[in-house]
Design an enzyme around this catalytic site. Structure first.
Site, PDB file in Angstrom:
ATOM      1  N   GLY A 145      31.623   4.915  66.546  1.00  0.00           N
ATOM      2  CA  GLY A 145      31.566   5.851  67.530  1.00  0.00           C
ATOM      3  C   GLY A 145      32.791   6.898  67.421  1.00  0.00           C
ATOM      4  O   GLY A 145      33.092   7.841  68.482  1.00  0.00           O
ATOM      5  N   SER A 183      33.324   9.708  65.562  1.00  0.00           N
ATOM      6  CA  SER A 183      33.019  11.282  65.579  1.00  0.00           C
ATOM      7  C   SER A 183      32.569  11.498  67.243  1.00  0.00           C
ATOM      8  O   SER A 183      32.830  12.746  67.570  1.00  0.00           O
ATOM      9  CB  SER A 183      31.964  11.595  64.587  1.00  0.00           C
ATOM     10  OG  SER A 183      32.653  11.337  63.410  1.00  0.00           O
ATOM     11  N   SER A 223      40.148   5.298  57.949  1.00  0.00           N
ATOM     12  CA  SER A 223      41.273   5.057  57.838  1.00  0.00           C
ATOM     13  C   SER A 223      41.411   3.297  57.667  1.00  0.00           C
ATOM     14  O   SER A 223      41.993   2.462  58.591  1.00  0.00           O
ATOM     15  CB  SER A 223      42.362   5.158  59.157  1.00  0.00           C
ATOM     16  OG  SER A 223      42.075   6.548  59.433  1.00  0.00           O
TER      17      SER A 223
END
EC number: 2.7.1.25
Length: 312
Positions: free
Chosen positions: A147, A149, A216
Site C-alpha cells: 500500500g 503508492s 527499498s
C-alpha cells in the site's frame, strides 16, 4: 536564448580579458575576445556570445568575478594563486593560466572533477517562508502490495487540502524516465534508491514535502539517503504488512508471476526484504484488519504537525 545559440547565453569578464566598449552593448548579442587558453565554455576560438545584460567587468583587487547565465549575474569566490596546489585534485591543476590572477577553488566528488559548489543567496528557510511549511522527505517502504503508492497519494491529497506543497517520487514512475536504464539487480536497485534520494533531497531543499514511495528492500541504501538530509528531515514510514497479505492483494499480478518463475529476484519471494530498524512511523496491517488509506495518511500528517513541518 538568442538567434541560433543552442546553449545558455553566458558571459564572463575578468580583469585579464580584453574587454572593450566596442562589444556593442546596445545590441541583442555581441562578443568578447577571450584568452586563447580559456576553455571554460568549450573549445571555441576564444570568443563567447553575450546577451540580455551587459557583462560586468571585475575591478582591480576585487575578490569576485561576475558571470551571467541568461542574463542572471552571479558572483563566485576566488583564491589567490598562492592558495593553489597543482598536485591536489581539490584545486585547478593549471595555476599558471592567468599569472598573478585569482582563481576559483574547485573540488572532486566521485568521478566529477574540477567542480564548484555555488551557494545561492536565497536560503532554505527563505524558500520555505512563502510555502508555510518545512521541506522534508517522507520515505515510504514496504513489500510490493503493502500500500505504499496508495498511502503516498492519500497523503499528498490530505496535505494538499491543507494548502501544503508536495511531490511524489514513485518507484515505478521514476523508472519510466530518470531510472529507465536500471534493472532490478541488487546493484541497480541500490543506484535506483541513491538517485531518488538525491532528487528527494533537492525537493526538500526547495521547501517541498517530498514523498518517496518505493520498496527499498535493503537497509543500507535508505540509511545512506537519510544521511543526505539534516537531522529529522528524513521521515521513514514502514508499511509493516505480512507477505501473505501483500500476496493476497497482488494488485499487479507480480506475485503470481514470481511464484510461476516468470520473474526472478522478486522481493519477498526469491529476494529478501530487510525490514527497517529505525523508522519514525510504523503502520501495522493484518489480514482483515486494515485501516483506510485516509486514516493512515492522517497518522503521518499528525506526525508532521507535531514536529513542526506544516509551518515555516
Amino acid at each position: 536564448m538568442i538567434g541560433s545559440v543552442k546553449r545558455p547565453v553566458v558571459s564572463c569578464v575578468l580583469p585579464e580579458f580584453d574587454f572593450t566598449e566596442s562589444t556593442g552593448l546596445g545590441k541583442k548579442s555581441s562578443s568578447v575576445k577571450l584568452p586563447v587558453n580559456f576553455g571554460a565554455f568549450g573549445s571555441g576560438g576564444g570568443e563567447v556570445k553575450l546577451g540580455f545584460l551587459a557583462p560586468i567587468k571585475a575591478t582591480e583587487g576585487s575578490k569576485t568575478s561576475s558571470f551571467q547565465v541568461n542574463g542572471k549575474v552571479d558572483n563566485f569566490r576566488h583564491l589567490q594563486p598562492s592558495d593553489c596546489n597543482s598536485n591536489s585534485d581539490s584545486s585547478l591543476n593549471n595555476c599558471n593560466g592567468f599569472p598573478g590572477k585569482k582563481i576559483l577553488q574547485t573540488t572532486t566528488v566521485g568521478n566529477s572533477t574540477n567542480i564548484l559548489w555555488h551557494k545561492c543567496a536565497v536560503e532554505k528557510s527563505e524558500r520555505q517562508e512563502p510555502l508555510q511549511q518545512r521541506g522534508c522527505v517522507i520515505w515510504i517502504t514496504g513489500l510490493s502490495g503493502s500500500g505504499k503508492s496508495t498511502l503516498a497519494c492519500a497523503l499528498s491529497r490530505g496535505l494538499h487540502a491543507k494548502g501544503k506543497l508536495t511531490y511524489i517520487l514513485d518507484g515505478d514512475n521514476v523508472r519510466h524516465g530518470l531510472n529507465s536504464d536500471l534493472s532490478f539487480k541488487a546493484e541497480d536497485r541500490a543506484e535506483n534508491i541513491r538517485r531518488i534520494g538525491e532528487v528527494a533531497k533537492l525537493f526538500a531543499d526547495a521547501g517541498v514535502i517530498c514523498i518517496a514511495s518505493l520498496i527499498s528492500p535493503y537497509r543500507k541504501p535508505p540509511d545512506a539517503c537519510r544521511s543526505l538530509l539534516p537531522e529529522g528531515d528524513f521521515i521513514e514510514v514502514f508499511m509493516d504488512v505480512p507477505l501473505k497479505v501483500c500476496e493476497a492483494r497482488d494488485p499487479k499480478g507480480l506475485y503470481k508471476l514470481a511464484r510461476a518463475g516468470k520473474i526472478k529476484g522478486f522481493t519477498g519471494i526469491d529476494d529478501p526484504y530487510e525490514p527497517p530498524l529505525k523508522s519514525e512511523i510504523v503502520l501495522h496491517q493484518k489480514l482483515g484488519m486494515c485501516d483506510s488509506p485516509c486514516d493512515l495518511a492522517d497518522i503521518v500528517i499528525s506526525y508532521l504537525e507535531e514536529n513542526g513541518y506544516l509551518k515555516a
